[in-house]
Design a protein around this motif. Structure first.
Motif, PDB file in Angstrom:
ATOM      1  N   THR A  79       0.834  -1.194   0.000  1.00  0.00           N
ATOM      2  CA  THR A  79       0.000   0.000   0.000  1.00  0.00           C
ATOM      3  C   THR A  79       0.872   1.248   0.000  1.00  0.00           C
ATOM      4  O   THR A  79       2.083   1.195   0.265  1.00  0.00           O
ATOM      5  CB  THR A  79      -0.921   0.004   1.222  1.00  0.00           C
ATOM      6  N   VAL A  80       0.258   2.376  -0.286  1.00  0.00           N
ATOM      7  CA  VAL A  80       1.000   3.640  -0.280  1.00  0.00           C
ATOM      8  C   VAL A  80       1.579   3.911   1.101  1.00  0.00           C
ATOM      9  O   VAL A  80       2.726   4.369   1.234  1.00  0.00           O
ATOM     10  CB  VAL A  80       0.078   4.791  -0.728  1.00  0.00           C
ATOM     11  N   THR A  81       0.822   3.624   2.144  1.00  0.00           N
ATOM     12  CA  THR A  81       1.316   3.825   3.511  1.00  0.00           C
ATOM     13  C   THR A  81       2.504   2.919   3.798  1.00  0.00           C
ATOM     14  O   THR A  81       3.502   3.348   4.406  1.00  0.00           O
ATOM     15  CB  THR A  81       0.192   3.551   4.518  1.00  0.00           C
ATOM     16  N   MET A  82       2.436   1.676   3.376  1.00  0.00           N
ATOM     17  CA  MET A  82       3.548   0.751   3.595  1.00  0.00           C
ATOM     18  C   MET A  82       4.802   1.212   2.856  1.00  0.00           C
ATOM     19  O   MET A  82       5.920   1.106   3.383  1.00  0.00           O
ATOM     20  CB  MET A  82       3.146  -0.653   3.154  1.00  0.00           C
ATOM     21  N   GLN A  83       4.637   1.710   1.653  1.00  0.00           N
ATOM     22  CA  GLN A  83       5.786   2.200   0.911  1.00  0.00           C
ATOM     23  C   GLN A  83       6.386   3.434   1.569  1.00  0.00           C
ATOM     24  O   GLN A  83       7.610   3.630   1.540  1.00  0.00           O
ATOM     25  CB  GLN A  83       5.383   2.494  -0.532  1.00  0.00           C
ATOM     26  N   ARG A  84       5.548   4.254   2.161  1.00  0.00           N
ATOM     27  CA  ARG A  84       6.065   5.431   2.878  1.00  0.00           C
ATOM     28  C   ARG A  84       6.812   5.013   4.134  1.00  0.00           C
ATOM     29  O   ARG A  84       7.874   5.583   4.444  1.00  0.00           O
ATOM     30  CB  ARG A  84       4.900   6.370   3.232  1.00  0.00           C
ATOM     31  N   LEU A  85       6.288   4.009   4.838  1.00  0.00           N
ATOM     32  CA  LEU A  85       6.957   3.541   6.053  1.00  0.00           C
ATOM     33  C   LEU A  85       8.214   2.724   5.730  1.00  0.00           C
ATOM     34  O   LEU A  85       9.131   2.665   6.552  1.00  0.00           O
ATOM     35  CB  LEU A  85       5.994   2.684   6.879  1.00  0.00           C
ATOM     36  N   GLY A  86       8.235   2.105   4.552  1.00  0.00           N
ATOM     37  CA  GLY A  86       9.375   1.288   4.174  1.00  0.00           C
ATOM     38  C   GLY A  86       9.073  -0.194   4.331  1.00  0.00           C
ATOM     39  O   GLY A  86       8.511  -0.612   5.348  1.00  0.00           O
ATOM     40  N   ILE A  87       9.467  -0.983   3.324  1.00  0.00           N
ATOM     41  CA  ILE A  87       9.219  -2.424   3.358  1.00  0.00           C
ATOM     42  C   ILE A  87      10.493  -3.192   3.046  1.00  0.00           C
ATOM     43  O   ILE A  87      10.439  -4.332   2.596  1.00  0.00           O
ATOM     44  CB  ILE A  87       8.103  -2.817   2.364  1.00  0.00           C
ATOM     45  N   GLY A  88      11.641  -2.570   3.276  1.00  0.00           N
ATOM     46  CA  GLY A  88      12.899  -3.226   2.985  1.00  0.00           C
ATOM     47  C   GLY A  88      13.163  -4.404   3.906  1.00  0.00           C
ATOM     48  O   GLY A  88      12.482  -4.621   4.922  1.00  0.00           O
ATOM     49  N   ALA A  95       4.561  -0.194  17.098  1.00  0.00           N
ATOM     50  CA  ALA A  95       3.119  -0.300  17.351  1.00  0.00           C
ATOM     51  C   ALA A  95       2.350   0.779  16.605  1.00  0.00           C
ATOM     52  O   ALA A  95       1.290   0.527  16.020  1.00  0.00           O
ATOM     53  CB  ALA A  95       2.842  -0.220  18.851  1.00  0.00           C
ATOM     54  N   GLU A  96       2.885   2.006  16.600  1.00  0.00           N
ATOM     55  CA  GLU A  96       2.203   3.089  15.892  1.00  0.00           C
ATOM     56  C   GLU A  96       2.204   2.838  14.391  1.00  0.00           C
ATOM     57  O   GLU A  96       1.204   3.082  13.704  1.00  0.00           O
ATOM     58  CB  GLU A  96       2.896   4.415  16.216  1.00  0.00           C
ATOM     59  N   GLU A  97       3.323   2.333  13.856  1.00  0.00           N
ATOM     60  CA  GLU A  97       3.409   2.059  12.429  1.00  0.00           C
ATOM     61  C   GLU A  97       2.516   0.876  12.033  1.00  0.00           C
ATOM     62  O   GLU A  97       1.954   0.862  10.933  1.00  0.00           O
ATOM     63  CB  GLU A  97       4.859   1.778  12.048  1.00  0.00           C
ATOM     64  N   THR A  99      -0.346   0.213  13.406  1.00  0.00           N
ATOM     65  CA  THR A  99      -1.691   0.786  13.332  1.00  0.00           C
ATOM     66  C   THR A  99      -1.900   1.517  12.012  1.00  0.00           C
ATOM     67  O   THR A  99      -2.957   1.402  11.371  1.00  0.00           O
ATOM     68  CB  THR A  99      -1.919   1.738  14.507  1.00  0.00           C
ATOM     69  N   GLN A 100      -0.890   2.262  11.574  1.00  0.00           N
ATOM     70  CA  GLN A 100      -1.011   2.984  10.307  1.00  0.00           C
ATOM     71  C   GLN A 100      -1.065   2.017   9.127  1.00  0.00           C
ATOM     72  O   GLN A 100      -1.865   2.197   8.192  1.00  0.00           O
ATOM     73  CB  GLN A 100       0.179   3.935  10.139  1.00  0.00           C
ATOM     74  N   ALA A 101      -0.223   0.983   9.166  1.00  0.00           N
ATOM     75  CA  ALA A 101      -0.167   0.059   8.039  1.00  0.00           C
ATOM     76  C   ALA A 101      -1.447  -0.736   7.891  1.00  0.00           C
ATOM     77  O   ALA A 101      -1.979  -0.887   6.782  1.00  0.00           O
ATOM     78  CB  ALA A 101       1.026  -0.892   8.206  1.00  0.00           C
ATOM     79  N   GLN A 102      -1.982  -1.232   9.013  1.00  0.00           N
ATOM     80  CA  GLN A 102      -3.191  -2.027   8.875  1.00  0.00           C
ATOM     81  C   GLN A 102      -4.409  -1.156   8.598  1.00  0.00           C
ATOM     82  O   GLN A 102      -5.420  -1.641   8.084  1.00  0.00           O
ATOM     83  CB  GLN A 102      -3.429  -2.920  10.093  1.00  0.00           C
ATOM     84  N   GLY A 103      -4.297   0.125   8.836  1.00  0.00           N
ATOM     85  CA  GLY A 103      -5.376   1.016   8.420  1.00  0.00           C
ATOM     86  C   GLY A 103      -5.462   1.184   6.916  1.00  0.00           C
ATOM     87  O   GLY A 103      -6.511   1.562   6.389  1.00  0.00           O
ATOM     88  N   SER A 104      -4.343   0.916   6.209  1.00  0.00           N
ATOM     89  CA  SER A 104      -4.345   1.033   4.750  1.00  0.00           C
ATOM     90  C   SER A 104      -4.725  -0.270   4.056  1.00  0.00           C
ATOM     91  O   SER A 104      -4.881  -0.293   2.830  1.00  0.00           O
ATOM     92  CB  SER A 104      -2.961   1.462   4.263  1.00  0.00           C
ATOM     93  N   LEU A 105      -4.849  -1.353   4.816  1.00  0.00           N
ATOM     94  CA  LEU A 105      -5.221  -2.626   4.226  1.00  0.00           C
ATOM     95  C   LEU A 105      -6.718  -2.708   4.015  1.00  0.00           C
ATOM     96  O   LEU A 105      -7.494  -1.993   4.645  1.00  0.00           O
ATOM     97  CB  LEU A 105      -4.754  -3.786   5.112  1.00  0.00           C
ATOM     98  N   ARG A 106      -7.103  -3.604   3.152  1.00  0.00           N
ATOM     99  CA  ARG A 106      -8.524  -3.847   2.903  1.00  0.00           C
ATOM    100  C   ARG A 106      -8.829  -5.280   3.296  1.00  0.00           C
ATOM    101  O   ARG A 106      -8.023  -6.182   3.085  1.00  0.00           O
ATOM    102  CB  ARG A 106      -8.866  -3.650   1.426  1.00  0.00           C
ATOM    103  N   GLY A 107     -10.023  -5.484   3.852  1.00  0.00           N
ATOM    104  CA  GLY A 107     -10.406  -6.821   4.293  1.00  0.00           C
ATOM    105  C   GLY A 107     -10.767  -7.736   3.150  1.00  0.00           C
ATOM    106  O   GLY A 107     -11.098  -7.295   2.047  1.00  0.00           O
ATOM    107  N   LYS A 108     -10.721  -8.999   3.417  1.00  0.00           N
ATOM    108  CA  LYS A 108     -11.113  -9.991   2.414  1.00  0.00           C
ATOM    109  C   LYS A 108     -12.635 -10.067   2.281  1.00  0.00           C
ATOM    110  O   LYS A 108     -13.150 -10.603   1.319  1.00  0.00           O
ATOM    111  CB  LYS A 108     -10.563 -11.369   2.813  1.00  0.00           C
TER     112      LYS A 108
END
Length: 541
Positions: A79-88, A95-97, A99-108
């Motif tokens: 997601t855009v949020t994950m790319q901003r936080l970094g996925i290397g 914990a704060e990150e 929360t931000q990352a799972q807020g950008s996910l979509r449910g199944k």
């Protein structure tokens, strides 16, 4: 048809019962894609959709394309949020990150249950998640039961939450996106991106793959570069320029050249390099409209059920081509003219091409031999058809060279035998120059050389394989064809003992010797391998 939906316990078996199965749906119908393209204004987006439509008809289809995207660029599935936080590699979300990352996910799934299950996918220590909305207003017993269960399990969940981690590796979130892509990407490309007019390509249509459109454009260019690996001869360069001109100006061009000079090879190569802008069609030699329109429909990717009439196929073809995005390349163009009864014939295929395609701004390229103008002249003399109808609409007539240079012939030879040495290339080139087959002579000799190499368990043909293929197969085959065409009668077979001289010539071939003599009927002459070797020539005994 009822036979296509027969039940399993049907008394009478019908082979057609499976024809409506989803597995039988091969590719995207071009007439449906044409309607989708009409709402796209960006030429790049239109080209990409037409490319995907063509890929959907190839083996593997869009499933293979989606798998290639995942394999080539797995780091882009975030997601855009994950790319901003970094996925290397080694990246850990706090914990704060998290929360931000799972807020950008979509449910199944959708609804409150889906949101609840998603937030439970990456729970943090000490946190208890409940449904984000109450289903009380729905008056649904099942939702009431789920809501009550969630509230009653709150105390137990609070105890379990003490074992949850405080942080999560970014790779867990990346894998979540990749898992979603493996299940949904191919389906999205087929059902949404290429058909749904509400899908915006100037935005990010997929939450787990925000760079989808840019990655598709990059992959399209990579496929085009791979298709451009074949050598470009002087004739190929002229063909590419002419067809590019027809596409840019949306007009009719005619490319005229002798047979066996590589026209078809160059035309197909250009179409493969431009899959989102061109469609190749080999005009059938038949004289009826149905076979002609069926060939067009198959090339465009239109349903060609035998229940369709020629008029129905023609209407769908016109709907697709009138978008103006696709260049229609008609190879073997001399078959556009009637093939019999020229005195009373009417050129229906030519008239349709002029009125329904060229007049409507559809780019068309006709690739043909000098037989095209001969058929035209015969029709004008016998049937009184006016040539001005055709000549006035041709924006360019390209007369191709009749011969290729030495460098072009060598490039073609190296294309057919990439591992060949200079002597083998020289032999292939010399044979092409002396053979009526011309460029097809290189292909025939290369194929026979590979066959001999495979029989000897060698991965690549050697110079000896090329010479033996020439002596034992290719030249005798050419001589036999020439004798058959001239009406020569075969001589009665005579049994004779093999002389020592003949044995000396034949045995090195079977043992992969360096040099042999071609048959005396041939006019072939090629350079020797080295100064000490004899010359490949045809000398009468």
């Amino acid at each position: 048809m009822t036979t296509r939906h027969a039940s399993e316990d049907s008394e009478k078996f019908r082979q057609e019962r499976y024809m409506s199965s989803p597995e039988m749906q091969r590719g995207l119908l071009a007439n449906c894609v044409a309607a989708r393209v009409q709402v796209l204004t960006d030429p790049l987006h239109r080209k990409l959709v037409w490319w995907l439509q063509k890929v959907s008809w190839q083996p593997g289809g869009l499933e293979q394309l989606a798998a290639e995207l995942i394999q080539r660029w797995p780091e882009r599935f975030a997601t855009v949020t994950m790319q901003r936080l970094g996925i290397g590699a080694g990246r850990i979300y706090s914990a704060e990150e998290v929360t931000q990352a799972q807020g950008s996910l979509r449910g199944k799934t959708t609804g409150w249950a889906g949101a609840y299950n998603l937030r439970r996918a990456f729970p943090l220590r000490g946190e208890v998640y409940e449904p984000l909305e109450s289903p009380w207003a729905r008056e649904d017993d099942e939702d009431r039961r789920k809501w009550s269960k969630c509230r009653s399990d709150k105390a137990r969940t609070l105890r379990k939450s003490r074992a949850y981690p405080k942080t999560y590796p970014a790779s867990d979130f990346a894998e979540y996106c990749l898992e979603e892509a493996r299940k949904e990407l191919a389906k999205f490309l087929f059902e949404k991106l290429c058909l749904d007019p509400e899908v915006r390509m100037d935005e990010s249509p997929l939450w787990y793959f925000p760079g989808l459109v840019g990655s598709l454009a990059e992959l399209h260019d990579l496929h085009a570069e791979a298709a451009a690996s074949a050598p470009v001869t002087e004739i190929g360069a002229k063909i590419a320029e002419t067809m590019g001109y027809a596409l840019a100006e949306r007009g009719l061009v005619v490319i005229d050249g002798l047979a066996r000079t590589g026209k078809t090879f160059a035309v197909k190569a250009w179409c493969q390099q431009n899959p989102g802008q061109a469609r190749y069609v080999q005009v059938p030699s038949s004289n009826d409209d149905m076979s002609f329109f069926r060939a067009l429909a198959e090339a465009l990717g239109i349903g060609t059920s035998h229940a369709y009439k020629a008029l129905e196929l023609r209407g769908r073809i016109e709907t697709v081509l009138h978008t103006g995005d696709l260049l229609l390349v008609l190879d073997e163009g001399h078959y556009l003219w009637p093939q019999r009864n020229m005195r009373k014939a009417v050129p229906h295929r030519i008239n349709w091409m002029l009125t329904q395609l060229v007049n409507m701004g559809v780019p068309v390229a006709v690739v043909t031999t000098p037989q095209f103008t001969k058929s035209q002249e015969a029709l004008v003399r016998g049937g009184g058809w006016s040539s001005e109808q055709l000549v006035g609409r041709i924006i360019h007539y390209e007369q191709l060279p009749s011969l290729l240079g030495e460098d072009d012939l060598q490039a073609v030879a190296r294309h057919w035998l990439p591992g060949a040495d200079n002597d083998a290339v020289a032999t292939l080139t010399a044979y092409a120059q002396s053979s009526e087959k011309y460029l097809q002579g290189i292909e025939a000799l290369a194929r026979r050389s590979r066959f001999l190499a495979n029989k000897a368990n060698r991965s690549e043909p050697t110079f000896q394989d090329v010479v033996c293929a020439l002596k034992e197969s290719v030249v005798p085959s050419d001589n036999a064809i020439a004798a058959a065409l001239t009406g020569a009668r075969s001589k009665p077979r005579k049994k004779a003992a093999v002389s020592p001289a003949t044995e000396a010539v034949q045995s090195p071939c079977r043992a992969s010797a360096r040099i042999v003599q071609p048959s005396r009927e041939s006019t072939f002459k090629a350079p020797a391998r080295d100064a000490g070797a004899s010359v490949l020539t045809a000398q009468p005994t």
